[in-house]
Write a protein that holds these residues in place. Structure first.
Motif, PDB file in Angstrom:
ATOM      1  N   SER A 153       0.829  -1.202   0.000  1.00  0.00           N
ATOM      2  CA  SER A 153       0.000   0.000   0.000  1.00  0.00           C
ATOM      3  C   SER A 153       0.863   1.251   0.000  1.00  0.00           C
ATOM      4  O   SER A 153       0.612   2.207  -0.751  1.00  0.00           O
ATOM      5  CB  SER A 153      -0.918  -0.001   1.229  1.00  0.00           C
ATOM      6  N   SER A 154       1.908   1.248   0.811  1.00  0.00           N
ATOM      7  CA  SER A 154       2.810   2.394   0.866  1.00  0.00           C
ATOM      8  C   SER A 154       3.613   2.536  -0.418  1.00  0.00           C
ATOM      9  O   SER A 154       3.871   3.655  -0.876  1.00  0.00           O
ATOM     10  CB  SER A 154       3.763   2.255   2.064  1.00  0.00           C
ATOM     11  N   ALA A 155       4.019   1.401  -1.017  1.00  0.00           N
ATOM     12  CA  ALA A 155       4.783   1.455  -2.260  1.00  0.00           C
ATOM     13  C   ALA A 155       3.980   2.104  -3.370  1.00  0.00           C
ATOM     14  O   ALA A 155       4.485   2.944  -4.131  1.00  0.00           O
ATOM     15  CB  ALA A 155       5.219   0.043  -2.665  1.00  0.00           C
ATOM     16  N   VAL A 156       2.717   1.728  -3.488  1.00  0.00           N
ATOM     17  CA  VAL A 156       1.851   2.340  -4.491  1.00  0.00           C
ATOM     18  C   VAL A 156       1.634   3.816  -4.158  1.00  0.00           C
ATOM     19  O   VAL A 156       1.589   4.674  -5.048  1.00  0.00           O
ATOM     20  CB  VAL A 156       0.508   1.591  -4.568  1.00  0.00           C
ATOM     21  N   SER A 157       1.521   4.122  -2.866  1.00  0.00           N
ATOM     22  CA  SER A 157       1.341   5.514  -2.451  1.00  0.00           C
ATOM     23  C   SER A 157       2.533   6.378  -2.851  1.00  0.00           C
ATOM     24  O   SER A 157       2.375   7.581  -3.106  1.00  0.00           O
ATOM     25  CB  SER A 157       1.138   5.584  -0.927  1.00  0.00           C
ATOM     26  N   ILE A 158       3.719   5.776  -2.897  1.00  0.00           N
ATOM     27  CA  ILE A 158       4.914   6.512  -3.303  1.00  0.00           C
ATOM     28  C   ILE A 158       4.737   7.069  -4.713  1.00  0.00           C
ATOM     29  O   ILE A 158       4.952   8.257  -4.973  1.00  0.00           O
ATOM     30  CB  ILE A 158       6.159   5.605  -3.251  1.00  0.00           C
ATOM     31  N   VAL A 159       4.342   6.197  -5.625  1.00  0.00           N
ATOM     32  CA  VAL A 159       4.148   6.614  -7.013  1.00  0.00           C
ATOM     33  C   VAL A 159       3.053   7.666  -7.099  1.00  0.00           C
ATOM     34  O   VAL A 159       3.189   8.684  -7.789  1.00  0.00           O
ATOM     35  CB  VAL A 159       3.809   5.396  -7.900  1.00  0.00           C
ATOM     36  N   ALA A 160       1.945   7.436  -6.373  1.00  0.00           N
ATOM     37  CA  ALA A 160       0.833   8.388  -6.396  1.00  0.00           C
ATOM     38  C   ALA A 160       1.249   9.742  -5.839  1.00  0.00           C
ATOM     39  O   ALA A 160       0.879  10.792  -6.379  1.00  0.00           O
ATOM     40  CB  ALA A 160      -0.346   7.822  -5.604  1.00  0.00           C
ATOM     41  N   ALA A 161       2.024   9.744  -4.753  1.00  0.00           N
ATOM     42  CA  ALA A 161       2.444  11.003  -4.139  1.00  0.00           C
ATOM     43  C   ALA A 161       3.400  11.775  -5.037  1.00  0.00           C
ATOM     44  O   ALA A 161       3.347  13.011  -5.093  1.00  0.00           O
ATOM     45  CB  ALA A 161       3.094  10.733  -2.781  1.00  0.00           C
ATOM     46  N   PHE A 162       4.291  11.074  -5.735  1.00  0.00           N
ATOM     47  CA  PHE A 162       5.188  11.761  -6.654  1.00  0.00           C
ATOM     48  C   PHE A 162       4.410  12.467  -7.765  1.00  0.00           C
ATOM     49  O   PHE A 162       4.841  13.501  -8.272  1.00  0.00           O
ATOM     50  CB  PHE A 162       6.193  10.783  -7.269  1.00  0.00           C
ATOM     51  N   GLY A 163       3.263  11.914  -8.138  1.00  0.00           N
ATOM     52  CA  GLY A 163       2.441  12.538  -9.168  1.00  0.00           C
ATOM     53  C   GLY A 163       1.370  13.459  -8.629  1.00  0.00           C
ATOM     54  O   GLY A 163       0.548  13.973  -9.397  1.00  0.00           O
ATOM     55  N   PHE A 164       1.355  13.684  -7.298  1.00  0.00           N
ATOM     56  CA  PHE A 164       0.286  14.482  -6.700  1.00  0.00           C
ATOM     57  C   PHE A 164       0.228  15.900  -7.254  1.00  0.00           C
ATOM     58  O   PHE A 164      -0.860  16.416  -7.551  1.00  0.00           O
ATOM     59  CB  PHE A 164       0.447  14.531  -5.178  1.00  0.00           C
ATOM     60  N   GLY A 165       1.375  16.555  -7.393  1.00  0.00           N
ATOM     61  CA  GLY A 165       1.380  17.929  -7.877  1.00  0.00           C
ATOM     62  C   GLY A 165       0.715  18.053  -9.233  1.00  0.00           C
ATOM     63  O   GLY A 165      -0.040  18.996  -9.497  1.00  0.00           O
ATOM     64  N   PHE A 166       0.980  17.100 -10.122  1.00  0.00           N
ATOM     65  CA  PHE A 166       0.369  17.091 -11.452  1.00  0.00           C
ATOM     66  C   PHE A 166      -1.143  16.913 -11.353  1.00  0.00           C
ATOM     67  O   PHE A 166      -1.920  17.622 -12.001  1.00  0.00           O
ATOM     68  CB  PHE A 166       0.991  15.970 -12.282  1.00  0.00           C
ATOM     69  N   VAL A 167      -1.581  15.952 -10.522  1.00  0.00           N
ATOM     70  CA  VAL A 167      -3.013  15.663 -10.386  1.00  0.00           C
ATOM     71  C   VAL A 167      -3.738  16.827  -9.728  1.00  0.00           C
ATOM     72  O   VAL A 167      -4.803  17.276 -10.189  1.00  0.00           O
ATOM     73  CB  VAL A 167      -3.219  14.366  -9.583  1.00  0.00           C
ATOM     74  N   TYR A 168      -3.180  17.349  -8.654  1.00  0.00           N
ATOM     75  CA  TYR A 168      -3.828  18.420  -7.889  1.00  0.00           C
ATOM     76  C   TYR A 168      -3.975  19.695  -8.715  1.00  0.00           C
ATOM     77  O   TYR A 168      -4.980  20.410  -8.612  1.00  0.00           O
ATOM     78  CB  TYR A 168      -3.023  18.687  -6.621  1.00  0.00           C
ATOM     79  N   ALA A 169      -2.969  19.996  -9.540  1.00  0.00           N
ATOM     80  CA  ALA A 169      -3.026  21.197 -10.370  1.00  0.00           C
ATOM     81  C   ALA A 169      -4.179  21.136 -11.363  1.00  0.00           C
ATOM     82  O   ALA A 169      -4.696  22.169 -11.795  1.00  0.00           O
ATOM     83  CB  ALA A 169      -1.700  21.390 -11.105  1.00  0.00           C
ATOM     84  N   ARG A 170      -4.619  19.942 -11.723  1.00  0.00           N
ATOM     85  CA  ARG A 170      -5.663  19.772 -12.728  1.00  0.00           C
ATOM     86  C   ARG A 170      -7.029  19.451 -12.129  1.00  0.00           C
ATOM     87  O   ARG A 170      -8.049  19.823 -12.694  1.00  0.00           O
ATOM     88  CB  ARG A 170      -5.247  18.671 -13.721  1.00  0.00           C
ATOM     89  N   LEU A 171      -7.051  18.767 -10.992  1.00  0.00           N
ATOM     90  CA  LEU A 171      -8.332  18.344 -10.430  1.00  0.00           C
ATOM     91  C   LEU A 171      -8.782  19.184  -9.243  1.00  0.00           C
ATOM     92  O   LEU A 171      -9.979  19.239  -8.948  1.00  0.00           O
ATOM     93  CB  LEU A 171      -8.269  16.871 -10.010  1.00  0.00           C
ATOM     94  N   GLY A 172      -7.845  19.801  -8.521  1.00  0.00           N
ATOM     95  CA  GLY A 172      -8.229  20.579  -7.350  1.00  0.00           C
ATOM     96  C   GLY A 172      -8.964  19.717  -6.334  1.00  0.00           C
ATOM     97  O   GLY A 172      -8.506  18.640  -5.949  1.00  0.00           O
ATOM     98  N   ALA A 173     -10.154  20.166  -5.921  1.00  0.00           N
ATOM     99  CA  ALA A 173     -10.926  19.436  -4.910  1.00  0.00           C
ATOM    100  C   ALA A 173     -11.333  18.049  -5.382  1.00  0.00           C
ATOM    101  O   ALA A 173     -11.538  17.143  -4.564  1.00  0.00           O
ATOM    102  CB  ALA A 173     -12.163  20.238  -4.523  1.00  0.00           C
ATOM    103  N   TRP A 174     -11.440  17.852  -6.698  1.00  0.00           N
ATOM    104  CA  TRP A 174     -11.832  16.543  -7.223  1.00  0.00           C
ATOM    105  C   TRP A 174     -10.748  15.492  -6.981  1.00  0.00           C
ATOM    106  O   TRP A 174     -11.009  14.291  -7.116  1.00  0.00           O
ATOM    107  CB  TRP A 174     -12.154  16.648  -8.707  1.00  0.00           C
ATOM    108  N   THR A 175      -9.538  15.918  -6.620  1.00  0.00           N
ATOM    109  CA  THR A 175      -8.495  14.966  -6.244  1.00  0.00           C
ATOM    110  C   THR A 175      -8.950  14.109  -5.074  1.00  0.00           C
ATOM    111  O   THR A 175      -8.717  12.902  -5.035  1.00  0.00           O
ATOM    112  CB  THR A 175      -7.198  15.707  -5.865  1.00  0.00           C
ATOM    113  N   LEU A 176      -9.615  14.724  -4.108  1.00  0.00           N
ATOM    114  CA  LEU A 176     -10.079  13.987  -2.934  1.00  0.00           C
ATOM    115  C   LEU A 176     -11.228  13.047  -3.296  1.00  0.00           C
ATOM    116  O   LEU A 176     -11.347  11.958  -2.725  1.00  0.00           O
ATOM    117  CB  LEU A 176     -10.514  14.963  -1.842  1.00  0.00           C
TER     118      LEU A 176
END
Length: 408
Positions: free
Chosen positions: A268-291
């Motif tokens: 779970s943490s390993a997958v979270s690593i990849v997701a967290a590295f891409g968070f800035g990209f996702v958040y910049a495009r989705l905003g609140a929809w990220t959650l």
């Protein structure tokens, strides 16, 4: 004010950053971005050994709940520490606060190796959690003061990813140590924050001075962001399922090896690593929809884990859940920092930490009635369904208050 490599003010305002050696600037950055690993140790030193702890301290009561309290007393300390962060951490004492809290964290964590009394062990876990969050708030306050916008989102995502890397490696090592040397052995990993303290003495050799915006006319309170705090609490209850509940789901499926158990939260943490590295990209495009996306992924993964029959399929469900989990913590930190003034950052960061870790404490308490009456598999299905409902609520709220200050 002078900045250290663009990251942190580590020198008096009269000393230019260029006077600092490159190796010292690199060491400061390293400490700030890896600081979250020590908080992960509060979980990874005991989660792989939960079945062993339950056996030793279960007595005549609920052995599962007794073992889970060993984990959750650290989050209780973390939650209380977050509430008090605005008082404990200020721009005048960041360096000394970081030094002291790292030292206390080290000693409290190492108590796992020697403490025999169950309640004394719980007390040491509380102190461990309190000191770990104080150090985290100090470090994150330094980082947040120097960055804004998309760059800050990326760096917080990187910090979360690095923390998850530490979670994976220490979870696997903790499982191996518990399997071969007993449940106390993983406590030796608390030598790590002690080593970080030694590095911090070298890196932060001068007082840290941070500029704060004037408070004049500032009437906004971070408590006005209570909907975000409530959501972070709810998401945190789900976030801890792989660590707190999965060992007992696996036991129900006949999987008792500490090594195999440790691989599930580690994945779970390993997958979270990849997701967290891409968070800035996702958040910049989705905003609140990220959650919204995070809650759907986590909920789907938990429902699947509760229904599938094999260890391998559980791992697949954990992959789905881990993507959403990797976006959760960076989302709330960024959302709060986007909405508060510089003078409120320490309080805001502390409140986010408090709500997240309070959720960790509440997880075994709120899930116990479902687990005892319907079983551990139904518990995962129920938590997953609740997260799907949360996603629907967030989506509806976001659409209803789009562009409004009341939006998530």
């Amino acid at each position: 004010m002078a900045a250290v490599g663009g990251i942190v003010s580590d020198t008096p305002a009269t000393a230019p950053a260029t006077e600092l050696p490159a190796w010292r600037r690199a060491l400061v950055i390293f400490i700030l971005l890896t600081g979250g690993i020590k908080s992960a140790l509060a979980f990874t030193t005991v989660v792989p050994a939960l079945q062993l702890i339950a056996k030793e301290f279960g007595g005549q009561g609920d052995d599962v709940l007794s073992a889970q309290f060993v984990v959750t007393l650290a989050p209780v300390g973390m939650a209380l520490s977050g509430l008090l962060a605005g008082l404990v951490v200020s721009n005048r004492n960041l360096r000394n606060t970081m030094f002291l809290s790292l030292g206390i964290c080290t000693v409290a964590g190492l108590m796992q190796l020697v403490v025999q009394n169950y309640y004394l062990l719980l007390a040491s876990r509380f102190v461990l959690g309190f000191s770990a969050v104080v150090a985290d708030v100090a470090m994150t306050s330094i980082l947040a003061a120097q960055f804004a916008g998309a760059l800050r989102s990326k760096l917080i995502g990187y910090r979360q990813a690095i923390s998850s890397i530490g979670t994976v490696s220490t979870m696997l090592l903790g499982g191996w140590l518990a399997q071969n040397y007993g449940w106390r052995a993983p406590g030796i990993m608390f030598l790590l924050p002690g080593f970080m303290l030694l590095l911090a003495f070298v890196a932060f050799d001068r007082p840290i001075h941070l500029e704060r915006a004037p408070k004049g006319g500032e009437s906004f309170s971070v408590w006005q962001l209570w909907p975000l705090l409530l959501l972070s609490l709810v998401m945190s209850i789900g976030h801890t399922m792989p660590s707190f509940q999965m060992p007992f789901l696996l036991r129900d499926n006949g999987v008792t090896s500490a090594v195999l158990v440790s691989r599930v939260p580690a994945l779970s943490s390993a997958v979270s690593i990849v997701a967290a590295f891409g968070f800035g990209f996702v958040y910049a495009r989705l905003g609140a929809w990220t959650l919204v996306a995070a809650a759907i992924l986590m909920g789907s993964g938990f429902i699947g884990a509760g229904l599938v029959p094999t260890y391998e399929l559980i791992l697949l469900c954990v992959v789905i859940e881990g993507i959403g989990a990797g976006w959760t913590m960076p989302f709330f930190l960024n959302r709060f920092l986007d909405k508060v003034s510089p003078s409120q950052r320490s309080s805001a960061i502390g409140l986010v930490q408090s709500s997240l870790f309070l959720g960790h404490f509440l997880n075994p308490i709120l899930t116990a009635p479902i687990r005892l009456n319907l079983g551990i598999h139904a518990t995962f299905v129920a938590v997953g369904a609740a997260l799907i409902l949360v996603a629907a609520f967030i989506g509806a709220w976001t659409l209803a208050f789009r562009g409004s200050a009341r939006g998530i």
